[in-house]
Design an enzyme around this catalytic site. Structure first.
Site, short mmCIF file in Angstrom:
data_model
loop_
_atom_site.label_atom_id
_atom_site.label_comp_id
_atom_site.label_asym_id
_atom_site.label_seq_id
_atom_site.Cartn_x
_atom_site.Cartn_y
_atom_site.Cartn_z
N GLU A 115 -7.83 -7.52 5.59
CA GLU A 115 -6.97 -8.55 5.01
C GLU A 115 -6.18 -9.29 6.09
O GLU A 115 -6.06 -10.52 6.04
CB GLU A 115 -6.02 -7.90 3.99
CG GLU A 115 -6.74 -7.45 2.73
CD GLU A 115 -6.05 -6.31 1.99
OE1 GLU A 115 -6.74 -5.64 1.19
OE2 GLU A 115 -4.86 -6.08 2.24
N TYR A 173 0.83 -1.21 0.00
CA TYR A 173 0.00 0.00 0.00
C TYR A 173 0.86 1.26 0.00
O TYR A 173 0.45 2.30 -0.54
CB TYR A 173 -0.94 0.00 1.20
CG TYR A 173 -2.11 -0.94 1.03
CD1 TYR A 173 -3.28 -0.53 0.40
CD2 TYR A 173 -2.04 -2.25 1.48
CE1 TYR A 173 -4.35 -1.39 0.23
CE2 TYR A 173 -3.11 -3.12 1.32
CZ TYR A 173 -4.25 -2.69 0.69
OH TYR A 173 -5.31 -3.55 0.52
#
Length: 398
Positions: free
Chosen positions: A140, A98
């Site tokens: 996640e 990310y």
């Protein structure tokens, strides 16, 4: 969630960012793959990138998330986030990735919007990004923890134990863990990612629904060979590889099962509607309903080009017949036989029981049509669930 100052800034700049989001995502992916070519080679779907589908899906999700935050600053669009998180978990995405995305995305935003990106605007959109990213990471990591694996450690070697040609373009591969261990548990409707090494050395990944129920002694995926239009690039390269090169005894790299479209544990009536290869998660759900002796009405609907193109057609009927109160209706654009509907799926004369839970899988226009028909028949919007194969363009096309 979103601070008051950032909410005002995002609200004011959302039209400009929304208008430029296509250019931003185009430049973002160019920058990302220039800096990290291995991501295009071994993680991102090259076919979707070539066709622009992933760019549209990313643009749609960013715009939808920001719009939701502006309208509801204290809420998150959890349904959308869960869908993305399951896809990421099936690919083994981790927190560090990310930060890589953030760097190249914000470089693209600054380059496309230029002087409009003041420090205040940059800070506000940075807050939006990290609200979305951190929410996805949290989901996640819970998914990884639920599987009792380290973040990203989702890949295992599986052996192909059987292969059946279902139609001219659909093949079922029966698979089992190569080390002889029990197959990981899954929920009816979930999928796995399959990674194959292609002739050019790329290790491309595609998702395929498990077409067998959790209680089945075997695990199976049914793969449709994708025929892209001439000159459209590498669309279908993994499906063609599986059809042409993978035989019984070969090894595949397969992820742990994921996916948020799963059959609810409920005594409610169930409707399963699919088109084409979208029948595969429906078959898993249908087999599970039969295995558990579901007593409420079950309506099975499927649309296809012709009976010869309908994958697992015999299983579709046989599993329906195992249920105490179930009916199956099929529609075909060509060669419809006695008892089959001709043309597109039409619910006009299909009874839908009150309180029905509906599950849809197929091309986006098909699902939009079925959803509208179900709403007109009184099915609650909250009780209509869908799965899209590939990037979820529902939001991008709204």
């Amino acid at each position: 969630m979103l601070s008051e100052q950032s909410t005002a800034t995002v609200r004011a700049t959302l039209p400009a960012v929304g208008a430029a989001i296509g250019d931003i995502t185009e430049l973002f992916y160019a920058k990302l793959f220039a800096a990290h070519p291995e991501l295009l080679r071994d993680l991102f779907n090259r076919g979707n990138q070539n066709a622009g589908l992933q760019k549209r899906a990313l643009a749609g999700s960013i715009a939808a998330f920001a719009t939701h935050l502006v309208a509801h600053p204290d809420q998150r669009p959890d349904v959308m986030l869960r869908r993305i998180a399951h896809k990421h978990a099936s690919l083994g995405v981790t927190r560090d990735q990310y930060r890589v995305v953030h760097r190249h995305l914000f470089e693209a935003i600054a380059e496309v919007l230029g002087e409009a990106v003041t420090p205040e605007v940059a800070a506000a959109w940075d807050e939006v990004y990290w609200l979305m990213a951190n929410a996805l990471v949290a989901i996640e990591e819970r998914l990884y923890a639920g599987r009792r694996v380290a973040a990203g450690d989702v890949w295992r070697e599986w052996t192909v134990t059987g292969r059946t040609e279902e139609t001219a373009d659909c093949t079922t591969f029966r698979i089992a863990p190569a080390d002889g261990s029990p197959a990981p548990a899954h929920l009816p409707g979930q999928y796995v990612s399959v990674q194959v090494e292609l002739p050019d050395g790329a290790r491309q990944i595609r998702q395929y629904s498990l077409s067998t129920a959790p209680g089945s002694p075997v695990r199976a995926i049914t793969v449709k060979r994708v025929h892209g239009p001439a000159g459209a690039g590498p669309d279908g390269e993994v499906s063609h590889h599986l059809h042409a090169r993978v035989a019984v005894g070969d090894t595949l790299r397969v992820s742990l099962p994921h996916g948020d479209l799963v059959l609810r544990d409920s005594a409610a009536p169930v409707l399963l509607a699919s088109a084409g290869i979208g029948c595969t998660p429906m078959l898993s759900m249908l087999e599970h309903l039969a295995d558990t002796g579901h007593g409420a009405p079950v309506t099975v609907l499927h649309a296809d080009r012709s009976p010869a193109d309908h994958p697992l057609r015999a299983d579709h009927r046989a599993l329906t017949h195992k249920l105490a109160d179930a009916t199956a209706r099929f529609w075909y654009e060509e060669s419809a036989g006695p008892g089959d509907g001709a043309g597109r799926l039409d619910l006009a004369d299909v009874p839908v029981a009150p309180g029905t839970e509906a599950y849809l899988c197929g091309p986006l226009p098909f699902m939009r049509s079925v959803r509208e028909q179900l709403l007109a028949k009184g099915v609650a919007a909250a009780d209509i669930h869908y799965e899209v194969f590939g990037p979820d363009l529902w939001l991008a096309s709204a």
